[in-house]
Motif scaffolding. Structure first.
Motif, short mmCIF file in Angstrom:
data_model
loop_
_atom_site.label_atom_id
_atom_site.label_comp_id
_atom_site.label_asym_id
_atom_site.label_seq_id
_atom_site.Cartn_x
_atom_site.Cartn_y
_atom_site.Cartn_z
N TRP A 163 0.84 -1.21 0.00
CA TRP A 163 0.00 0.00 0.00
C TRP A 163 0.87 1.25 0.00
O TRP A 163 0.52 2.24 -0.67
CB TRP A 163 -0.93 -0.01 1.21
CG TRP A 163 -1.85 -1.20 1.22
CD1 TRP A 163 -1.96 -2.15 2.20
CD2 TRP A 163 -2.77 -1.60 0.19
NE1 TRP A 163 -2.88 -3.11 1.85
CE2 TRP A 163 -3.40 -2.80 0.62
CE3 TRP A 163 -3.12 -1.06 -1.04
CZ2 TRP A 163 -4.35 -3.46 -0.14
CZ3 TRP A 163 -4.07 -1.73 -1.81
CH2 TRP A 163 -4.67 -2.89 -1.37
N LEU A 164 1.98 1.22 0.72
CA LEU A 164 2.91 2.36 0.66
C LEU A 164 3.51 2.49 -0.73
O LEU A 164 3.66 3.60 -1.25
CB LEU A 164 4.03 2.17 1.70
CG LEU A 164 3.65 2.38 3.17
CD1 LEU A 164 4.83 2.05 4.07
CD2 LEU A 164 3.18 3.80 3.41
N GLY A 165 3.85 1.34 -1.34
CA GLY A 165 4.39 1.38 -2.70
C GLY A 165 3.40 1.95 -3.69
O GLY A 165 3.75 2.76 -4.55
N ILE A 166 2.13 1.53 -3.58
CA ILE A 166 1.09 2.06 -4.47
C ILE A 166 0.91 3.56 -4.25
O ILE A 166 0.74 4.33 -5.20
CB ILE A 166 -0.22 1.31 -4.24
CG1 ILE A 166 -0.10 -0.13 -4.74
CG2 ILE A 166 -1.39 2.00 -4.95
CD1 ILE A 166 -1.29 -1.01 -4.40
N PHE A 167 0.95 3.98 -2.98
CA PHE A 167 0.80 5.41 -2.67
C PHE A 167 1.89 6.24 -3.35
O PHE A 167 1.60 7.24 -4.02
CB PHE A 167 0.85 5.61 -1.16
CG PHE A 167 0.89 7.05 -0.73
CD1 PHE A 167 -0.26 7.82 -0.76
CD2 PHE A 167 2.08 7.64 -0.33
CE1 PHE A 167 -0.23 9.16 -0.38
CE2 PHE A 167 2.12 8.97 0.06
CZ PHE A 167 0.96 9.73 0.03
N TYR A 168 3.15 5.82 -3.21
CA TYR A 168 4.24 6.57 -3.83
C TYR A 168 4.18 6.47 -5.36
O TYR A 168 4.54 7.42 -6.06
CB TYR A 168 5.58 6.06 -3.32
CG TYR A 168 5.96 6.63 -1.97
CD1 TYR A 168 6.41 7.94 -1.86
CD2 TYR A 168 5.86 5.87 -0.82
CE1 TYR A 168 6.76 8.46 -0.64
CE2 TYR A 168 6.19 6.40 0.42
CZ TYR A 168 6.64 7.70 0.51
OH TYR A 168 6.97 8.23 1.73
N ALA A 169 3.75 5.34 -5.88
CA ALA A 169 3.62 5.19 -7.32
C ALA A 169 2.56 6.15 -7.87
O ALA A 169 2.74 6.75 -8.94
CB ALA A 169 3.26 3.75 -7.68
N VAL A 170 1.46 6.32 -7.14
CA VAL A 170 0.41 7.26 -7.56
C VAL A 170 0.93 8.69 -7.53
O VAL A 170 0.67 9.49 -8.44
CB VAL A 170 -0.83 7.12 -6.65
CG1 VAL A 170 -1.82 8.25 -6.91
CG2 VAL A 170 -1.51 5.78 -6.89
N ILE A 171 1.69 9.03 -6.47
CA ILE A 171 2.28 10.38 -6.38
C ILE A 171 3.21 10.63 -7.56
O ILE A 171 3.18 11.71 -8.18
CB ILE A 171 3.03 10.54 -5.06
CG1 ILE A 171 2.07 10.45 -3.87
CG2 ILE A 171 3.78 11.87 -5.03
CD1 ILE A 171 1.00 11.52 -3.85
N LEU A 172 4.04 9.64 -7.88
CA LEU A 172 4.95 9.78 -9.03
C LEU A 172 4.17 9.96 -10.32
O LEU A 172 4.54 10.79 -11.18
CB LEU A 172 5.85 8.55 -9.13
CG LEU A 172 7.05 8.49 -8.20
CD1 LEU A 172 7.74 7.13 -8.32
CD2 LEU A 172 8.04 9.61 -8.52
N ALA A 173 3.10 9.17 -10.49
CA ALA A 173 2.30 9.28 -11.72
C ALA A 173 1.66 10.65 -11.84
O ALA A 173 1.64 11.26 -12.92
CB ALA A 173 1.23 8.18 -11.73
N LEU A 174 1.13 11.17 -10.74
CA LEU A 174 0.51 12.51 -10.76
C LEU A 174 1.55 13.57 -11.09
O LEU A 174 1.29 14.49 -11.90
CB LEU A 174 -0.14 12.80 -9.41
CG LEU A 174 -1.40 11.99 -9.08
CD1 LEU A 174 -1.88 12.30 -7.67
CD2 LEU A 174 -2.51 12.28 -10.08
N ASN A 175 2.72 13.46 -10.49
CA ASN A 175 3.79 14.43 -10.78
C ASN A 175 4.22 14.33 -12.24
O ASN A 175 4.53 15.35 -12.88
CB ASN A 175 4.99 14.18 -9.87
CG ASN A 175 4.71 14.55 -8.42
OD1 ASN A 175 3.82 15.37 -8.15
ND2 ASN A 175 5.45 13.98 -7.50
#
Length: 283
Positions: A163-175
């Motif tokens: 879940w932490l990995g998905i969270f950071y992956a989503v942040i990267l995708a948005l950026n």
């Protein structure tokens, strides 16, 4: 993977052992420089212009520049990344962990030179390519390798790494999607080692059209089976009937029925014949 196996057999003995300790040592040296000689960072950052004009040490010394200021949270995170990095090295082996880290570093250097060439030179990249992405790539690799490992977020909240990995992956995708093309190139090159690792460790065959079609056909057969009613010789109506022995749910409360995904057609079997029957093929 075969190429990597050959490389490991040939050059594995040259791998740097306990690489995470060296990464942390670089950070410690960087924080000491930040305290005693902060101006020295002007000569250490990853700047292609200065590298091409003789300051070749910048190819390596930018790894000394810490990604954030030193505080208690940073110290905790350094211990965390050291633990995570050691776990990955024990899991993959020193050679593969070296390839992952040094491959990511090399990709970032190449990315800096690509942008330098596109933008015509005389462009400062110190704020773009930092060791923040080295840490992030280690974290994401650990989350992908051990998705069900549980950590205590802020020492209070239990949460799984996936879940932490998905969270950071989503942040990267948005950026990525909200930034300029310059930052897009930077982000792709900075995370290239993780992208290659993630794709290389996924079983992409399960996403093929043939495999998806087999799943759709199987689900369709199951849905049809749920709607199918079988009329027996005595006039009773049942919803399940084994294609081998003819038993139905009326023959026992403990009987279970499943459709076979390898049979071509709508064939249902009891638990005694699900794995022992001869698969039906259409000719």
């Amino acid at each position: 993977m075969k190429f990597l196996n050959k490389m490991e057999r040939k050059f594995g003995r040259y791998a740097v052992r306990n690489l995470s300790a060296y990464i942390i040592a670089f950070y410690v040296a960087g924080y000491l420089m930040e305290v005693f000689t902060p101006d020295i960072f002007n000569y250490l950052t990853l700047e292609p212009y200065y590298i091409l004009h003789g300051q070749v040490w910048r190819v390596v010394t930018w790894l000394l520049v810490p990604p954030s200021s030193l505080d208690l949270f940073t110290i905790i995170m350094l211990f965390f990344y050291y633990s995570v990095g050691n776990t990955l090295e024990r899991t993959w082996g020193s050679f593969r962990y070296n390839v992952y880290i040094f491959g990511g570093v090399l990709a970032m250097v190449v990315g800096a030179f690509i942008l330098y060439g596109i933008l015509g030179g005389n462009v400062m990249f110190a704020t773009l390519f930092t060791t923040y992405y080295v840490n992030l790539s280690i974290f994401l690799a650990f989350a992908a390798t051990y998705p069900d490992t549980q950590v205590m977020l802020y020492f209070l909240i239990p949460i799984k790494m996936k879940w932490l990995g998905i969270f950071y992956a989503v942040i990267l995708a948005l950026n990525f999607f909200t930034s300029s093309w310059i930052y897009k190139i930077m982000m792709v090159m900075s995370m290239l080692n993780f992208i290659v690792y993630f794709i290389g460790t996924r079983n992409l065959k399960r996403y093929s059209y043939q495999n998806q079609k087999r799943k759709w056909d199987y689900q369709k057969a199951m849905n049809q089976g749920r709607k199918t009613e079988h009329k027996n010789a005595d006039g009773t109506i049942t919803r399940h009937k084994c294609a081998v022995c003819g038993r139905t749910e009326l023959d026992g409360d403990n009987l279970e029925f499943r459709f076979c995904s390898k049979c071509e057609g709508n064939y249902e079997y009891c638990q005694d014949h699900l794995f022992t029957h001869e698969h039906v093929r259409r000719h």
